[in-house]
Scaffold this motif. Structure first.
Motif, PDB file in Angstrom:
ATOM      1  N   ALA A   1       0.825  -1.207   0.000  1.00 22.73           N
ATOM      2  CA  ALA A   1       0.000   0.000   0.000  1.00 22.73           C
ATOM      3  C   ALA A   1       0.859   1.257   0.000  1.00 22.73           C
ATOM      4  O   ALA A   1       0.581   2.222  -0.711  1.00 22.73           O
ATOM      5  N   VAL A   2       1.928   1.245   0.788  1.00 26.71           N
ATOM      6  CA  VAL A   2       2.799   2.421   0.867  1.00 26.71           C
ATOM      7  C   VAL A   2       3.594   2.582  -0.425  1.00 26.71           C
ATOM      8  O   VAL A   2       3.812   3.703  -0.897  1.00 26.71           O
ATOM      9  N   LYS A   3       4.032   1.478  -1.017  1.00 30.13           N
ATOM     10  CA  LYS A   3       4.736   1.562  -2.301  1.00 30.13           C
ATOM     11  C   LYS A   3       3.851   2.205  -3.363  1.00 30.13           C
ATOM     12  O   LYS A   3       4.317   3.048  -4.149  1.00 30.13           O
ATOM     13  N   ASP A   4       2.588   1.819  -3.388  1.00 33.38           N
ATOM     14  CA  ASP A   4       1.664   2.407  -4.361  1.00 33.38           C
ATOM     15  C   ASP A   4       1.485   3.898  -4.126  1.00 33.38           C
ATOM     16  O   ASP A   4       1.473   4.700  -5.073  1.00 33.38           O
ATOM     17  N   MET A   5       1.322   4.280  -2.851  1.00 27.90           N
ATOM     18  CA  MET A   5       1.133   5.695  -2.541  1.00 27.90           C
ATOM     19  C   MET A   5       2.386   6.493  -2.871  1.00 27.90           C
ATOM     20  O   MET A   5       2.301   7.627  -3.366  1.00 27.90           O
ATOM     21  N   ASN A   6       3.560   5.906  -2.631  1.00 28.15           N
ATOM     22  CA  ASN A   6       4.808   6.608  -2.955  1.00 28.15           C
ATOM     23  C   ASN A   6       4.976   6.787  -4.456  1.00 28.15           C
ATOM     24  O   ASN A   6       5.494   7.814  -4.917  1.00 28.15           O
ATOM     25  N   LEU A   7       4.547   5.781  -5.222  1.00 29.45           N
ATOM     26  CA  LEU A   7       4.637   5.896  -6.682  1.00 29.45           C
ATOM     27  C   LEU A   7       3.730   6.999  -7.190  1.00 29.45           C
ATOM     28  O   LEU A   7       4.110   7.781  -8.074  1.00 29.45           O
ATOM     29  N   LEU A   8       2.523   7.088  -6.637  1.00 28.46           N
ATOM     30  CA  LEU A   8       1.611   8.160  -7.036  1.00 28.46           C
ATOM     31  C   LEU A   8       2.169   9.518  -6.629  1.00 28.46           C
ATOM     32  O   LEU A   8       2.074  10.499  -7.389  1.00 28.46           O
TER      33      LEU A   8
END
Length: 432
Positions: free
Chosen positions: A299-306
């Motif tokens: 979840a955090v990886k996705d948010m960081n990518l965005l």
């Protein structure tokens, strides 16, 4: 009083031991599969976790056939001429009509359609609703399985695809125990308790009320969080409530010899939140000071990518595109390094519209690009939906020809959202 404490300890220990012995399955059981890319086929599966039903929700579309056991109310006429009704269990296959209905609280998926099973109890082509739930086997038959469909089935049956983060978001007298999965954040248990305020006439019972509240939260945490599976457990609250709670947890773990809980101590991370409600977890996940502690979670990886995409929009706009028109042109030039796409686009009832996004994903992967599919149940996914549902970070900057006469209204809406989200004022036309 002693009996109450002993009973409480036995309750916590019993729940803890059941969790250690039995655990919770985090993958969907694949019973049978006859799949071929871009051809028809079927798959039989057993959902064993709430995440599984969300994946099924993204799989089923109008025209698909779903088969499972169901209960049907059947009327019959007695010898006396009166009518009696019985509820019987039978297996039906329906051809899906419209959209499915997913309930993330009860973990149920309702599929409406017309019956395609010959039975004396249900007429052919009559309307019926099947309810898929945890533990109920079903068969899904599709006229065509594309790459996105097949990857969803593979992800669902992959033991590595699971809830890798849990959270206890709490305030005084309120706690929400959440699982943060690849697709959603779900409140698995909620604790509410009345705690007397300090410096009031009822303050003499405050310590007892706090201990009871902490005990209920600990019980819920041990029941709903699988410490063998999660990589990190975030405990967040305003003030020092989180610190007091964790002090209570470690004292109880030592006193009751909860070995797995003690071994999992490095997984617990304390964070500050504005409240004990679920939405406060978003603040924690986007807090830069928490990034290194939560870096391994999906979840955090996705948010960081965005977040990287938004930063690129500000610093190097020629390498950050969103919207179908710009992303497809970047694909045609082999420029996409990372593609961000919402799972909402793959639920489109228009198959032609869906196929073009499936093809976009396949083309980017074939050219060595990275594809990240965002869940619309996550905050990051809902933000991406506001940007048309598709965005890309490019390897190199490219120019796209503007076609004002064929401007897509959805792209205009996305522009407005981006300006509001980042506080950018629209450019004003110069006065002549």
């Amino acid at each position: 009083m002693l009996r109450s404490l002993v009973g409480s300890e036995m309750c916590i220990r019993d729940r803890y031991q059941r969790r250690v012995r039995g655990g919770i399955s985090v993958t969907m059981k694949l019973v049978h599969s006859e799949l071929g890319k871009d051809t028809g086929g079927s798959v039989t599966m057993v959902p064993e976790h709430g995440e599984d039903l969300w994946i099924v929700y993204n799989l089923v579309r109008e025209g698909d056939r779903v088969k499972c056991t169901t209960v049907r109310k059947v009327s019959r006429e007695t010898a006396s001429g009166s009518t009696e009704s019985d509820r019987i269990k039978l297996t039906l296959e329906v051809e899906m009509v419209g959209e499915a209905d997913f309930d993330p609280v009860s973990y149920t998926l309702r599929v409406k359609g017309s019956n395609k099973t010959e039975t004396p109890h249900v007429r052919m082509n009559s309307s019926h609703t099947l309810e898929l739930c945890i533990g109920r086997k079903f068969t899904l038959t599709k006229p065509e399985w594309d790459q996105i469909d097949m990857s969803m089935v593979e992800r669902a049956s992959n033991p590595q695809a699971n809830a890798d983060m849990a959270a206890v978001v709490m305030a005084e007298g309120l706690a929400n125990i959440c699982l943060v999965t690849e697709s959603m954040t779900v409140v698995r248990h909620k604790v509410q308790s009345t705690i007397p305020k300090k410096h009031t006439s009822a303050a003499f019972g405050r310590d007892k009320a706090v201990d009871k509240f902490f005990e209920q939260v600990l019980q819920g945490m041990l029941q709903h969080i699988d410490l063998d599976v999660v990589k990190v457990v975030v405990v967040a609250s305003p003030g020092f409530i989180k610190d007091e709670f964790m002090e209570y947890v470690w004292l109880e773990a030592q006193r009751q010899e909860l070995k797995l809980l003690l071994e999992s101590k490095p997984k617990f991370v304390l964070a500050r939140s504005s409240s004990g409600h679920k939405h406060a977890l978003d603040e924690v996940l986007t807090d830069p000071t928490m990034e290194s502690k939560l870096a391994d979670t999906r979840a955090v990886k996705d948010m960081n990518l965005l977040a990287s995409f938004y930063q690129m929009m500000n610093n190097d706009p020629d390498r950050s595109f969103y919207g179908w028109k710009h992303c497809s042109e970047a694909r045609d030039q082999g420029a996409i390094e990372k593609l961000l796409v919402s799972d909402k686009l793959f639920r489109n009832p228009d198959l032609n519209e869906r196929r073009k996004y499936v093809q976009l994903v396949e083309d980017v992967q074939a050219m060595g690009g990275e594809v990240c599919v965002y869940s619309s149940m996550h905050q990051s996914g809902s933000q991406l939906d506001q940007l048309t549902g598709v965005a890309a970070i490019l390897r190199f900057g490219i120019e796209v020809q503007q076609d004002d006469s064929a401007e897509d209204s959805s792209d205009n809406d996305a522009d407005d959202y981006y300006q509001r989200f980042h506080g950018v004022q629209p450019a004003q036309a110069e006065e002549s």
